[in-house]
Design an enzyme around this catalytic site. Structure first.
Site, PDB file in Angstrom:
ATOM      1  N   SER A 252      11.820 -17.192 -16.595  1.00 50.77           N
ATOM      2  CA  SER A 252      13.223 -16.839 -16.417  1.00 50.77           C
ATOM      3  C   SER A 252      14.098 -18.069 -16.560  1.00 50.77           C
ATOM      4  O   SER A 252      13.672 -19.199 -16.311  1.00 50.77           O
ATOM      5  CB  SER A 252      13.448 -16.219 -15.036  1.00 50.77           C
ATOM      6  OG  SER A 252      13.184 -17.172 -14.022  1.00 50.77           O
ATOM      7  N   LYS A 253      15.355 -17.823 -16.953  1.00 47.67           N
ATOM      8  CA  LYS A 253      16.293 -18.923 -17.180  1.00 47.67           C
ATOM      9  C   LYS A 253      16.624 -19.662 -15.889  1.00 47.67           C
ATOM     10  O   LYS A 253      17.095 -20.797 -15.921  1.00 47.67           O
ATOM     11  CB  LYS A 253      17.570 -18.399 -17.823  1.00 47.67           C
ATOM     12  CG  LYS A 253      18.357 -17.421 -16.949  1.00 47.67           C
ATOM     13  CD  LYS A 253      19.527 -16.830 -17.711  1.00 47.67           C
ATOM     14  CE  LYS A 253      20.322 -15.856 -16.845  1.00 47.67           C
ATOM     15  NZ  LYS A 253      21.409 -15.202 -17.618  1.00 47.67           N
ATOM     16  N   ARG A 254      16.395 -19.045 -14.726  1.00 50.89           N
ATOM     17  CA  ARG A 254      16.673 -19.701 -13.451  1.00 50.89           C
ATOM     18  C   ARG A 254      15.658 -20.798 -13.144  1.00 50.89           C
ATOM     19  O   ARG A 254      15.929 -21.696 -12.342  1.00 50.89           O
ATOM     20  CB  ARG A 254      16.663 -18.674 -12.320  1.00 50.89           C
ATOM     21  CG  ARG A 254      17.843 -17.712 -12.332  1.00 50.89           C
ATOM     22  CD  ARG A 254      19.044 -18.331 -11.682  1.00 50.89           C
ATOM     23  NE  ARG A 254      20.204 -17.455 -11.764  1.00 50.89           N
ATOM     24  CZ  ARG A 254      21.434 -17.860 -11.573  1.00 50.89           C
ATOM     25  NH1 ARG A 254      21.666 -19.129 -11.323  1.00 50.89           N
ATOM     26  NH2 ARG A 254      22.445 -17.022 -11.639  1.00 50.89           N
TER      27      ARG A 254
END
Length: 494
Positions: A252-254
């Site tokens: 995920s981009k997080r």
């Protein structure tokens, strides 16, 4: 049957490294068997799909070294290759399902459906349409639709028993029908959902093999039903293991840079990235780690795909990239450096910023180091500010990152407008809002204009620098992230 595979990304955001991963395996599988590889654009999400996002996908995949034989940009015998140009096909096939009794019209309101799901969740049940409109007599259903009453078209799903199907990597898989919802196939606006469109498109485009992420495994019963309802032979399906963060969660981009543009801007070689993505789900019989796509095609065997959760490790990718860089000749290396950073197109946006701020050409390197290269590692002390505490900086950076993620077009003026609006809603002076951003992006409090810098760096690089800046300030626990998310929503809705 001729082998035909496809990749079908949605142009609703930044090109994702997971798209390149799945595209690589579909391309290699087709090439290894003398088949054809198709690019299809799934742009039925009217609110989020844009021509710019589609072009970004095409550009990013081509940069990565993924090529296709048919697609919206190259044509082919089975087009059109954009779903938005195929709506008449979906409506006709939905009507065929209604006529055959394999689908039904549902007139339930959103309020009734929400209440039904809340009740099911309270009872510990899997949320699932309860079949209320399934019992409607056909004449009544037709009459209500003809009168213009809003409705969707749903798939008829058995209430009991098991769905059995074969996965090319897992063998026989069984999923109880009670876990499968009566899927909406055609929305109230006449647009198809993914499930109807993918079945119709794969059949009409004569796709023989589908290699996709394992997140789609639980959707297989719906697709099995659709193929059976139409009387079609189903493509062979294989579900590839998901790319994962170090903690085992889905990439995920997080937690990781997920946009292909990040890897292009940071100077990763496309052949190194594909080599690494290949190793995420597959291995050579001789266990060598460094190889080309052509060598992968020559040796590819689906049986060597591993089902373990591959961890996307940036340190290992850096090592892989270094191996490929050192394998270049000196001339090739200089050409790659020039293509990456010193080409006219990339430097053009910087020229007007630098020309009026430069006394000597030798000063240029110090002004653009954080734009053309990485910024230095940060420490909490770097964020020392006369009015902002470390907690304030973390809150500001979190809200800024969330705000920037919602900017549709990554342009200077749009970025400036978004952060000006955020400053007003947070009741923070603009200079205070931007103070930690300068540190996060440039590693120093004075740099080139911040909105020009954001526009130049791009969404993916900006996102990872803001995230690592928060980490330098001590990071955020899950509880803090949830609290800040609620706080941000309160700010923007107020």
């Amino acid at each position: 049957m001729a082998v035909r595979t496809r990749i079908a990304p949605s142009p609703t955001g930044d090109p994702h490294v997971g798209t390149a991963y799945v595209a690589l395996f579909n391309q290699v599988f087709a090439r290894s068997r003398g088949g054809r590889f198709v690019l299809r654009i799934e742009d039925t999400d009217r609110a989020r799909s844009t021509p710019q996002a589609e072009q970004a996908i095409v550009d990013a995949l081509r940069w990565a070294g993924i090529g296709w034989d048919e697609g919206p940009d190259v044509g082919g015998d089975f087009g059109p290759y954009r779903q938005s140009e195929r709506f008449a096909l979906y409506r006709r096939h939905a009507n065929d399902l209604l006529t055959a009794g394999k689908a039904f019209r549902c007139f339930c309101s959103a309020e009734r459906l929400d209440e039904m799901r809340r009740r099911q969740q309270a009872n510990g049940e899997t949320p699932r349409y309860d079949g209320k409109c399934l019992a409607l007599p056909k004449p009544e259903s037709l009459a209500r639709a003809a009168s213009g009453e809003a409705h969707v078209v749903r798939l008829v799903v058995p209430g009991e028993g098991l769905c059995r199907f074969t996965d090319g990597l897992r063998g026989t898989v069984e999923i109880p029908w009670r876990q499968v919802d009566m899927q909406v196939l055609l929305k109230s606006d006449g647009f198809p959902t993914y499930h109807l469109a993918v079945a119709v498109d794969d059949h009409l485009m004569r796709i023989s093999h589908v290699l996709r992420g394992e997140e789609w495994l639980n959707s297989m019963p719906k697709h099995v039903l659709l193929y059976q309802a139409f009387g079609w032979e189903m493509p062979a399906h294989s579900h590839l293991p998901l790319l994962r963060n170090p903690d085992g969660s889905k990439l995920s981009k997080r937690k990781n840079p997920t946009g292909l543009d990040y890897y292009r801007r940071m100077g990763y070689l496309p052949e190194a990235l594909l080599n690494y993505l290949a190793l995420m789900g597959w291995s050579m019989a001789d266990e060598r780690e460094v190889f080309s796509v052509a060598e992968m095609v020559e040796c590819f065997d689906l049986a060597r795909v591993s089902l373990g959760g591959p961890v996307f490790d940036l340190a290992k990718l850096d090592w892989m990239n270094g191996r490929h860089i050192r394998a270049l000749s000196a001339d090739e290396f200089m050409a790659r450096v020039g293509a990456w950073a010193l080409n006219r197109d990339r430097l053009a946006p910087l020229a007007p910023l630098l020309q009026h701020r430069t006394e000597r050409l030798c000063d240029l390197v110090g002004k653009v180091d954080y734009l053309l290269g990485d910024r230095p590692p940060l420490a909490a002390a770097d964020f020392a500010h006369k009015t902002l505490s470390e907690a304030d900086c973390k809150r500001l950076l979190d809200h800024i990152a969330r705000c920037l993620d919602e900017v549709a077009e990554w342009r200077r003026d749009a970025l400036q407008d978004a952060l000006k609006s955020l400053a007003v809603k947070m009741d923070v002076k603009m200079r205070d809002l931007l103070a930690p951003v300068f540190i996060a992006l440039a590693g120093r409090s004075v740099a080139l204009p911040i909105f020009d810098s954001l526009a130049f760096l791009g969404r993916d690089v900006a996102r990872i620098r803001l995230r690592t800046a928060i980490d330098a300030l001590g990071g955020l626990s899950r509880k803090e992230l949830r609290r800040l998310e609620r706080a941000y929503r309160d700010v923007v809705s107020g």
